[in-house]
Design an enzyme around this catalytic site. Structure first.
Site, PDB file in Angstrom:
ATOM      1  CB  CYS A   1      -0.788   0.021   1.275  1.00 54.50           C
ATOM      2  SG  CYS A   1      -1.879   1.477   1.364  1.00 54.50           S
ATOM      3  CG  LEU A   2       4.520   3.461  -1.660  1.00 54.77           C
ATOM      4  CD1 LEU A   2       4.744   4.013  -0.334  1.00 54.77           C
ATOM      5  CD2 LEU A   2       5.741   2.831  -2.451  1.00 54.77           C
TER       6      LEU A   2
END
Lengths: 168, 151
Positions: A104-105
């Site tokens: 999750c970036l």
């Protein structure tokens, strides 16, 4: 006859893809190999120049210190207009990385820009290891523990690092 | 006969790329992805029509014939806005030396576009990006704050 022409078609497609590999990808690959980033290695696959085998070392003073984390990185057809697809192959205990290794970036999603590169993406991932963000979780159980009992979560992260990211 | 069948199986095995689209394959495609209409007997490759792909929002790609009316309007507006951005020939005393999108050094005379933030790109490179997202790749600023926010 049909079988033969199908094979020819596949061969032609591969040859076409190699010839049409954008100059940018060739340039980025050369720079990655000639001036590697400390703590990060990215090597293109022998059979697919858009697929990279990546190793990121766990940052110092993080629960991942001393670990070698394997990732896979794929440059989609319309790279750099869309972000590379990156996934952890090595198991890691981190609130922003799930059990399938998905990350999750923001820069891999809606904050992607064609001014970013393989190099900057991998640096951001390494930075994410130094700064876990349990308020934007992907692995909910990990994020929950990280918020409730950070010391215990860090112990788990160190244990996973020792078990999965060392000596292999 | 047996040999012929196994050759047939080999050519049309489900894992092999679909070239001529048997009815069986078309049914599979329909059941797995109902949003895509797969004709049961597609035109042979030399008769296929290729539609340009548009991005009504960054994660949605559609061919020109699949756009809704609202999306067509949105894309038409965006094309208009892009065409209003200044463009010119790359000179020999400019700040930016490399187009960060293709990572190729500018050559005097290159056809470039200037964004309000003064970042410069090849017209082809930046237009491709602006059709997806109306921000400058280098500073991430909206290409024109305020006026075009809603695009």
């Amino acid at each position: 006859m049909s079988g033969y022409s199908a094979e020819v078609k596949v061969a032609e497609t591969i040859a076409y893809k190699m010839v049409s590999l954008p100059r940018r990808i060739i340039k980025e690959t050369q720079r990655l190999l000639q001036e590697p980033v400390p703590g990060i290695s990215a090597v293109p696959d022998d059979s697919n120049a858009r697929y990279f085998h990546v190793i990121v070392t766990g940052p110092d003073d993080s629960p991942f210190e001393g670990g070698l984390f394997r990732l896979e990185l794929f440059l989609p057809e319309d790279y750099p207009m869309s972000a590379p697809k990156v996934r952890f192959v090595t198991k890691i205990y981190h609130p922003n990385i799930d059990r399938l290794g998905r990350i999750c970036l923001d820069i891999l999603k809606d904050k992607w820009s064609p001014a970013l590169q393989i190099r900057t993406v991998l640096l951001s991932i390494q930075a994410l290891l130094s700064a876990p963000n349990p308020d934007d979780p992907l692995a909910n159980d990990v994020a929950e523990l990280w918020k409730v009992d950070e010391a215990e979560a860090i112990r788990n992260a160190k244990e996973w690092t020792r078990r999965y990211a060392m000596d292999n | 006969m047996f040999a012929f069948e196994s050759v047939f199986q080999c050519i049309f095995a489900p894992s092999s790329p679909r070239i001529w689209g048997t009815t069986e394959n078309a049914d599979n495609a329909l059941s797995t992805n109902t949003s895509v209409v797969v004709p049961s007997d597609p035109a042979p490759p030399y008769m296929e029509v290729y539609y340009p792909v548009y991005y009504p929002s960054p994660s949605i790609a559609r061919t020109g014939n699949q756009l809704t009316e609202d999306e067509q309007v949105k894309i038409a507006l965006r094309i208009g806005l892009i065409q209003n951005l200044p463009e010119g020939k790359y000179g020999d005393c400019e700040i930016n030396t490399e187009c960060v999108i293709c990572m190729i050094d500018f050559v005097v005379g290159d056809h470039v576009r200037y964004l309000p933030c003064l970042h410069t790109y090849h017209v082809r490179c930046i237009d491709d990006w602006l059709m997806r997202r109306f921000t400058c790749p280098s500073c991430m600023e909206p290409v024109d704050t305020g006026t075009f926010d809603w695009i």
